[in-house]
Motif scaffolding. Structure first.
Motif, PDB file in Angstrom:
ATOM      1  N   MET A  82       0.839  -1.175   0.000  1.00  0.00           N
ATOM      2  CA  MET A  82       0.000   0.000   0.000  1.00  0.00           C
ATOM      3  C   MET A  82       0.884   1.237   0.000  1.00  0.00           C
ATOM      4  O   MET A  82       2.025   1.180   0.445  1.00  0.00           O
ATOM      5  CB  MET A  82      -0.929  -0.034   1.211  1.00  0.00           C
ATOM      6  N   LYS A  83       0.345   2.337  -0.491  1.00  0.00           N
ATOM      7  CA  LYS A  83       1.084   3.594  -0.545  1.00  0.00           C
ATOM      8  C   LYS A  83       0.569   4.543   0.528  1.00  0.00           C
ATOM      9  O   LYS A  83      -0.636   4.731   0.691  1.00  0.00           O
ATOM     10  CB  LYS A  83       0.882   4.265  -1.901  1.00  0.00           C
ATOM     11  N   VAL A  84       1.504   5.115   1.270  1.00  0.00           N
ATOM     12  CA  VAL A  84       1.201   6.179   2.227  1.00  0.00           C
ATOM     13  C   VAL A  84       2.180   7.317   1.950  1.00  0.00           C
ATOM     14  O   VAL A  84       3.201   7.127   1.291  1.00  0.00           O
ATOM     15  CB  VAL A  84       1.318   5.695   3.693  1.00  0.00           C
ATOM     16  N   THR A  85       1.867   8.478   2.461  1.00  0.00           N
ATOM     17  CA  THR A  85       2.754   9.621   2.306  1.00  0.00           C
ATOM     18  C   THR A  85       3.243  10.041   3.679  1.00  0.00           C
ATOM     19  O   THR A  85       2.448  10.301   4.579  1.00  0.00           O
ATOM     20  CB  THR A  85       2.023  10.792   1.616  1.00  0.00           C
ATOM     21  N   ALA A  86       4.556  10.065   3.840  1.00  0.00           N
ATOM     22  CA  ALA A  86       5.170  10.463   5.107  1.00  0.00           C
ATOM     23  C   ALA A  86       6.045  11.683   4.867  1.00  0.00           C
ATOM     24  O   ALA A  86       6.993  11.623   4.083  1.00  0.00           O
ATOM     25  CB  ALA A  86       5.997   9.318   5.687  1.00  0.00           C
ATOM     26  N   ASN A  87       5.686  12.790   5.499  1.00  0.00           N
ATOM     27  CA  ASN A  87       6.410  14.056   5.329  1.00  0.00           C
ATOM     28  C   ASN A  87       6.580  14.405   3.853  1.00  0.00           C
ATOM     29  O   ASN A  87       7.653  14.828   3.416  1.00  0.00           O
ATOM     30  CB  ASN A  87       7.759  14.018   6.040  1.00  0.00           C
ATOM     31  N   GLY A  88       5.523  14.202   3.087  1.00  0.00           N
ATOM     32  CA  GLY A  88       5.515  14.589   1.682  1.00  0.00           C
ATOM     33  C   GLY A  88       6.120  13.580   0.728  1.00  0.00           C
ATOM     34  O   GLY A  88       6.101  13.793  -0.474  1.00  0.00           O
ATOM     35  N   GLU A  89       6.651  12.467   1.232  1.00  0.00           N
ATOM     36  CA  GLU A  89       7.263  11.454   0.375  1.00  0.00           C
ATOM     37  C   GLU A  89       6.438  10.178   0.383  1.00  0.00           C
ATOM     38  O   GLU A  89       6.067   9.682   1.449  1.00  0.00           O
ATOM     39  CB  GLU A  89       8.681  11.129   0.846  1.00  0.00           C
ATOM     40  N   GLU A  90       6.170   9.658  -0.808  1.00  0.00           N
ATOM     41  CA  GLU A  90       5.410   8.422  -0.914  1.00  0.00           C
ATOM     42  C   GLU A  90       6.253   7.234  -0.464  1.00  0.00           C
ATOM     43  O   GLU A  90       7.421   7.128  -0.811  1.00  0.00           O
ATOM     44  CB  GLU A  90       4.974   8.215  -2.367  1.00  0.00           C
ATOM     45  N   ARG A  91       5.637   6.372   0.315  1.00  0.00           N
ATOM     46  CA  ARG A  91       6.300   5.160   0.810  1.00  0.00           C
ATOM     47  C   ARG A  91       5.409   3.969   0.517  1.00  0.00           C
ATOM     48  O   ARG A  91       4.185   4.072   0.584  1.00  0.00           O
ATOM     49  CB  ARG A  91       6.530   5.218   2.328  1.00  0.00           C
ATOM     50  N   ILE A  92       6.014   2.834   0.222  1.00  0.00           N
ATOM     51  CA  ILE A  92       5.291   1.593  -0.039  1.00  0.00           C
ATOM     52  C   ILE A  92       5.488   0.666   1.150  1.00  0.00           C
ATOM     53  O   ILE A  92       6.626   0.397   1.548  1.00  0.00           O
ATOM     54  CB  ILE A  92       5.795   0.896  -1.324  1.00  0.00           C
ATOM     55  N   LEU A  93       4.390   0.186   1.709  1.00  0.00           N
ATOM     56  CA  LEU A  93       4.421  -0.718   2.855  1.00  0.00           C
ATOM     57  C   LEU A  93       3.509  -1.906   2.583  1.00  0.00           C
ATOM     58  O   LEU A  93       2.547  -1.788   1.830  1.00  0.00           O
ATOM     59  CB  LEU A  93       3.929  -0.005   4.115  1.00  0.00           C
ATOM     60  N   PRO A  94       3.775  -3.037   3.217  1.00  0.00           N
ATOM     61  CA  PRO A  94       2.886  -4.183   3.072  1.00  0.00           C
ATOM     62  C   PRO A  94       1.522  -3.904   3.714  1.00  0.00           C
ATOM     63  O   PRO A  94       1.434  -3.132   4.680  1.00  0.00           O
ATOM     64  CB  PRO A  94       3.588  -5.314   3.826  1.00  0.00           C
ATOM     65  N   GLU A  95       0.478  -4.512   3.184  1.00  0.00           N
ATOM     66  CA  GLU A  95      -0.846  -4.415   3.792  1.00  0.00           C
ATOM     67  C   GLU A  95      -0.751  -4.855   5.249  1.00  0.00           C
ATOM     68  O   GLU A  95       0.006  -5.755   5.585  1.00  0.00           O
ATOM     69  CB  GLU A  95      -1.848  -5.302   3.053  1.00  0.00           C
ATOM     70  N   SER A 124      -0.291  -0.239  17.525  1.00  0.00           N
ATOM     71  CA  SER A 124      -1.608  -0.800  17.240  1.00  0.00           C
ATOM     72  C   SER A 124      -2.421   0.037  16.250  1.00  0.00           C
ATOM     73  O   SER A 124      -3.569  -0.288  15.971  1.00  0.00           O
ATOM     74  CB  SER A 124      -2.400  -0.974  18.542  1.00  0.00           C
ATOM     75  N   THR A 125      -1.828   1.108  15.723  1.00  0.00           N
ATOM     76  CA  THR A 125      -2.535   1.950  14.756  1.00  0.00           C
ATOM     77  C   THR A 125      -2.208   1.491  13.344  1.00  0.00           C
ATOM     78  O   THR A 125      -1.088   1.660  12.867  1.00  0.00           O
ATOM     79  CB  THR A 125      -2.136   3.432  14.931  1.00  0.00           C
ATOM     80  N   PRO A 126      -3.195   0.872  12.672  1.00  0.00           N
ATOM     81  CA  PRO A 126      -2.946   0.384  11.317  1.00  0.00           C
ATOM     82  C   PRO A 126      -2.914   1.529  10.315  1.00  0.00           C
ATOM     83  O   PRO A 126      -3.585   2.549  10.494  1.00  0.00           O
ATOM     84  CB  PRO A 126      -4.139  -0.538  11.051  1.00  0.00           C
ATOM     85  N   LEU A 127      -2.133   1.343   9.280  1.00  0.00           N
ATOM     86  CA  LEU A 127      -2.094   2.303   8.183  1.00  0.00           C
ATOM     87  C   LEU A 127      -3.002   1.804   7.072  1.00  0.00           C
ATOM     88  O   LEU A 127      -3.222   0.606   6.922  1.00  0.00           O
ATOM     89  CB  LEU A 127      -0.665   2.463   7.671  1.00  0.00           C
ATOM     90  N   ALA A 128      -3.514   2.744   6.285  1.00  0.00           N
ATOM     91  CA  ALA A 128      -4.393   2.404   5.166  1.00  0.00           C
ATOM     92  C   ALA A 128      -3.906   3.120   3.914  1.00  0.00           C
ATOM     93  O   ALA A 128      -3.216   4.150   3.993  1.00  0.00           O
ATOM     94  CB  ALA A 128      -5.827   2.812   5.479  1.00  0.00           C
ATOM     95  N   GLU A 129      -4.243   2.576   2.769  1.00  0.00           N
ATOM     96  CA  GLU A 129      -3.894   3.174   1.483  1.00  0.00           C
ATOM     97  C   GLU A 129      -4.254   4.658   1.490  1.00  0.00           C
ATOM     98  O   GLU A 129      -5.359   5.045   1.861  1.00  0.00           O
ATOM     99  CB  GLU A 129      -4.669   2.462   0.367  1.00  0.00           C
ATOM    100  N   GLY A 130      -3.277   5.484   1.118  1.00  0.00           N
ATOM    101  CA  GLY A 130      -3.519   6.915   0.992  1.00  0.00           C
ATOM    102  C   GLY A 130      -3.343   7.729   2.260  1.00  0.00           C
ATOM    103  O   GLY A 130      -3.512   8.949   2.229  1.00  0.00           O
ATOM    104  N   ASP A 131      -3.031   7.075   3.389  1.00  0.00           N
ATOM    105  CA  ASP A 131      -2.813   7.833   4.619  1.00  0.00           C
ATOM    106  C   ASP A 131      -1.716   8.865   4.410  1.00  0.00           C
ATOM    107  O   ASP A 131      -0.746   8.637   3.688  1.00  0.00           O
ATOM    108  CB  ASP A 131      -2.403   6.911   5.772  1.00  0.00           C
ATOM    109  N   ARG A 132      -1.884  10.006   5.084  1.00  0.00           N
ATOM    110  CA  ARG A 132      -0.877  11.060   5.066  1.00  0.00           C
ATOM    111  C   ARG A 132      -0.379  11.232   6.493  1.00  0.00           C
ATOM    112  O   ARG A 132      -1.166  11.473   7.396  1.00  0.00           O
ATOM    113  CB  ARG A 132      -1.464  12.355   4.531  1.00  0.00           C
ATOM    114  N   LEU A 133       0.941  11.086   6.656  1.00  0.00           N
ATOM    115  CA  LEU A 133       1.533  11.183   7.994  1.00  0.00           C
ATOM    116  C   LEU A 133       2.556  12.292   8.040  1.00  0.00           C
ATOM    117  O   LEU A 133       3.292  12.513   7.066  1.00  0.00           O
ATOM    118  CB  LEU A 133       2.196   9.854   8.368  1.00  0.00           C
ATOM    119  N   GLU A 134       2.578  12.966   9.161  1.00  0.00           N
ATOM    120  CA  GLU A 134       3.626  13.939   9.442  1.00  0.00           C
ATOM    121  C   GLU A 134       4.390  13.409  10.646  1.00  0.00           C
ATOM    122  O   GLU A 134       3.795  13.069  11.671  1.00  0.00           O
ATOM    123  CB  GLU A 134       3.030  15.322   9.749  1.00  0.00           C
ATOM    124  N   LEU A 135       5.687  13.314  10.499  1.00  0.00           N
ATOM    125  CA  LEU A 135       6.551  12.791  11.544  1.00  0.00           C
ATOM    126  C   LEU A 135       7.506  13.891  11.976  1.00  0.00           C
ATOM    127  O   LEU A 135       8.183  14.487  11.145  1.00  0.00           O
ATOM    128  CB  LEU A 135       7.344  11.597  11.022  1.00  0.00           C
TER     129      LEU A 135
END
Length: 66
Positions: free
Chosen positions: A1-14, A48-59
């Motif tokens: 799945m793709k998420v965005t962390a600090n403006g950069e797309e990252r690929i992670l397993p479901e 315990s917080t799952p990520l979902a396709e398209g999530d946007r995270l700021e770290l």
């Protein structure tokens, strides 16, 4: 799945969690503040917080100094 962390797309397993993303980025959960889709994630809930396709995270890495 793709998420965005600090403006950069990252690929992670479901089924990945916030901690999985932090591990991928080489960041320790103890020193990072996380916001997911505009909402803060409590440090105690990172594993315990799952990520979902398209999530946007700021770290934000906490830095001690004086």
């Amino acid at each position: 799945m793709k998420v965005t962390a600090n403006g950069e797309e990252r690929i992670l397993p479901e089924g990945s969690t916030v901690v999985d993303l932090l591990d991928l980025l080489g960041l320790g959960a103890r020193w990072v503040l996380v916001e997911r889709n505009g909402e803060p994630v409590e440090r105690a809930q990172l594993a315990s917080t799952p990520l979902a396709e398209g999530d946007r995270l700021e770290l934000v890495r906490a830095v001690a100094g004086g």
